[in-house]
Design a protein around this motif. Structure first.
Motif, PDB file in Angstrom:
ATOM      1  N   ASP A 110      55.036  -1.831  46.939  1.00 56.60           N
ATOM      2  CA  ASP A 110      54.539  -2.401  48.188  1.00 56.60           C
ATOM      3  C   ASP A 110      55.540  -3.420  48.727  1.00 56.60           C
ATOM      4  O   ASP A 110      55.914  -4.369  48.040  1.00 56.60           O
ATOM      5  N   TYR A 163      49.987   5.827  57.682  1.00 53.88           N
ATOM      6  CA  TYR A 163      51.093   5.851  56.728  1.00 53.88           C
ATOM      7  C   TYR A 163      50.607   5.351  55.371  1.00 53.88           C
ATOM      8  O   TYR A 163      49.839   4.389  55.273  1.00 53.88           O
ATOM      9  N   ARG A 211      56.644  -1.493  54.384  1.00 54.75           N
ATOM     10  CA  ARG A 211      55.673  -0.422  54.114  1.00 54.75           C
ATOM     11  C   ARG A 211      54.260  -0.868  54.486  1.00 54.75           C
ATOM     12  O   ARG A 211      53.469  -0.088  55.015  1.00 54.75           O
ATOM     13  N   MET A 260      47.287   4.912  46.631  1.00 56.88           N
ATOM     14  CA  MET A 260      48.473   5.758  46.618  1.00 56.88           C
ATOM     15  C   MET A 260      49.110   5.793  45.234  1.00 56.88           C
ATOM     16  O   MET A 260      49.571   6.840  44.774  1.00 56.88           O
ATOM     17  N   ARG A 261      49.138   4.642  44.553  1.00 56.79           N
ATOM     18  CA  ARG A 261      49.763   4.608  43.228  1.00 56.79           C
ATOM     19  C   ARG A 261      48.925   5.338  42.188  1.00 56.79           C
ATOM     20  O   ARG A 261      49.459   5.974  41.282  1.00 56.79           O
ATOM     21  N   SER A 275      45.005   5.320  52.258  1.00 56.69           N
ATOM     22  CA  SER A 275      46.385   4.838  52.357  1.00 56.69           C
ATOM     23  C   SER A 275      46.611   3.505  51.662  1.00 56.69           C
ATOM     24  O   SER A 275      47.723   2.982  51.688  1.00 56.69           O
ATOM     25  N   SER A 290      52.184   5.094  51.024  1.00 55.92           N
ATOM     26  CA  SER A 290      53.290   5.354  50.113  1.00 55.92           C
ATOM     27  C   SER A 290      52.914   4.917  48.703  1.00 55.92           C
ATOM     28  O   SER A 290      52.223   3.909  48.516  1.00 55.92           O
ATOM     29  N   ASN A 291      53.376   5.691  47.708  1.00 58.72           N
ATOM     30  CA  ASN A 291      53.155   5.301  46.314  1.00 58.72           C
ATOM     31  C   ASN A 291      54.341   4.517  45.758  1.00 58.72           C
ATOM     32  O   ASN A 291      54.401   4.235  44.562  1.00 58.72           O
ATOM     33  N   LYS A 292      55.271   4.151  46.630  1.00 60.33           N
ATOM     34  CA  LYS A 292      56.408   3.328  46.225  1.00 60.33           C
ATOM     35  C   LYS A 292      55.991   1.852  46.218  1.00 60.33           C
ATOM     36  O   LYS A 292      54.933   1.498  46.737  1.00 60.33           O
TER      37      LYS A 292
END
Length: 410
Positions: free
Chosen positions: A80, A74, A84, A48-49, A43, A76-78
């Motif tokens: 940071d 959790y 998040r 993630m990216r 994670s 996310s590739n959005k």
């Protein structure tokens, strides 16, 4: 000893402090200890990216002799953000805590590895299960979040500082990665006798440049006939890489034989590429991220190595692990740094430092090393010897095991 590790990032991730955790777990298993790890599915923002590691991992496996339990976290590739990041930390803090709480085994000691939410989970487990707690502090929280303005809300800052105080108070032993961390934590009222210096480590044999065919590597990467000064690692904003580019801009006009080589990736790369194009930095080259196994060869192919760090209260007490790799490669170091990094380089006598991160001064340092290769060679030798004496893996691993044992005995 029966040891339980609590850390969000572990195998197969190779970012953050996951490598540190994996290597110390392997060492403790080899020493005959019964080790269990509670961790999350991959994670980390970098993971993630990149998409290099799948989040689909077995929830339980035997990892090189250690029992490995994974919980959902959790990710996310959005971009940071604070929310998040807190969602990732918070999800593991809760689910990792619950997984460990209901393990049927009894443990002699619990090792929680930072950031602070892992310490909070460790605090709860220590209180409810009675396990002595060792907190391995690789980042000073919440100080680092405040320093980079990720944490700004005064109420959240107050709560985080209170939680930090409680975790330190409950911990039988606190491991820290730099001497600067000792001063930071002691200044918060923690007895020094609870704190142990457990720096990041390096395997000097892997980075022994004498064993590497330097000329073949330079041929492979097209570095012949150049004086190569390299930066290897994460292109993070905190590294202050614009300073190195400004230095390259100065050197370009005075010594065209010098090549600045960047190897890696990170969020600062778009800025770097824009500066390189706008300033026409024909003496700068970026090589994409290379497998870790190739890093020693690229260090050996360099004539000197460079590092800069933005100056704030956290960077003054932090040492990026690349410093130990640089030193182990027996190459002189040019550094735009202050604080603990400056102290180490000065004690080792292995480089030239600009405390103010002045590009003009850094350019003069590079010119000096190029003009005095024998002196640079001696600096490199001193740096490698210092790394062997202070940061070799076995030396630190033995101290880590001793700290775990001290915790278990309380």
């Amino acid at each position: 000893m029966k040891i339980l590790f609590l850390h969000q990032h572990f195998y197969p991730e190779t970012v953050g402090t996951s490598t540190r955790a994996v290597e110390i777990v392997e060492y403790l298993v080899q020493k005959g200890h019964d080790v269990t790890v509670v961790t999350g599915i991959p994670s980390h923002p970098s993971t993630m990216r990149s998409g290099e590691v799948s989040r689909t991992q077995p929830r339980y496996e035997n990892f090189r002799g250690a029992k490995l339990h994974r919980v959902w976290t959790y990710g996310s590739n959005k971009p940071d953000t604070f929310l998040r990041r807190m969602a990732a930390y918070g999800s593991f803090m809760v689910l990792g805590f619950l997984k460990a709480l209901f393990l049927r085994e009894k443990f002699d000691v619990l090792v929680a590895i930072s950031p602070l939410p892992n310490g909070i989970a460790g605090l709860g487990l220590s209180l409810l299960r009675g396990w002595p707690l060792m907190f391995d502090v690789c980042d000073i929280w919440p100080d680092c979040a405040i320093a980079v303005q990720m944490l700004r809300n005064p109420i959240l800052i107050a709560l985080a500082k209170w939680a930090e105080k409680m975790v330190y108070k409950r911990s039988t032993r606190i491991g820290v990665v730099t001497r600067g961390f000792i001063e930071n934590i002691a200044a918060k009222g923690v007895p020094r006798e609870k704190i142990r210096l457990l720096p990041d480590w390096v395997d000097p044999d892997i980075y022994d440049s004498a064993k590497i065919n330097r000329h073949a590597v330079r041929e492979e990467y097209g570095l012949n006939n150049k004086y190569v000064i390299s930066f290897l690692g994460n292109f993070g904003l905190i590294m202050g890489l614009e300073t190195i580019l400004e230095t390259a801009r100065i050197v370009r006009d005075t010594d065209p034989d010098v090549l600045f080589l960047f190897v890696g990736k990170g969020v600062a790369q778009p800025m770097m590429e824009e500066k390189i194009a706008r300033w026409n930095l024909t003496n700068v080259r970026i090589i994409p991220y290379q497998p870790r196994a190739k890093v020693p060869a690229l260090l050996a192919a360099s004539d000197a190595l460079i590092v800069t760090y933005m100056k704030n209260e956290i960077t003054l007490i932090t040492v990026p692990s690349k410093i130990y790799e640089y030193m182990s490669s027996a190459r002189p170091i040019v550094a735009g740094v202050a604080g603990v990094i400056e102290e180490i380089l000065t004690e080792a006598g292995c480089g030239l430092v600009s405390r103010s991160r002045d590009p003009e001064e850094l350019a003069r340092h590079i010119s000096y090393l190029k003009a005095h290769p024998q002196e640079g060679h001696e600096m490199g030798k001193r740096g490698r010897q210092y790394a062997i004496e202070h940061f070799a893996f076995l030396k630190v691993a033995e101290a880590y095991e001793q700290t775990v044992a001290e915790t278990a005995q309380k």
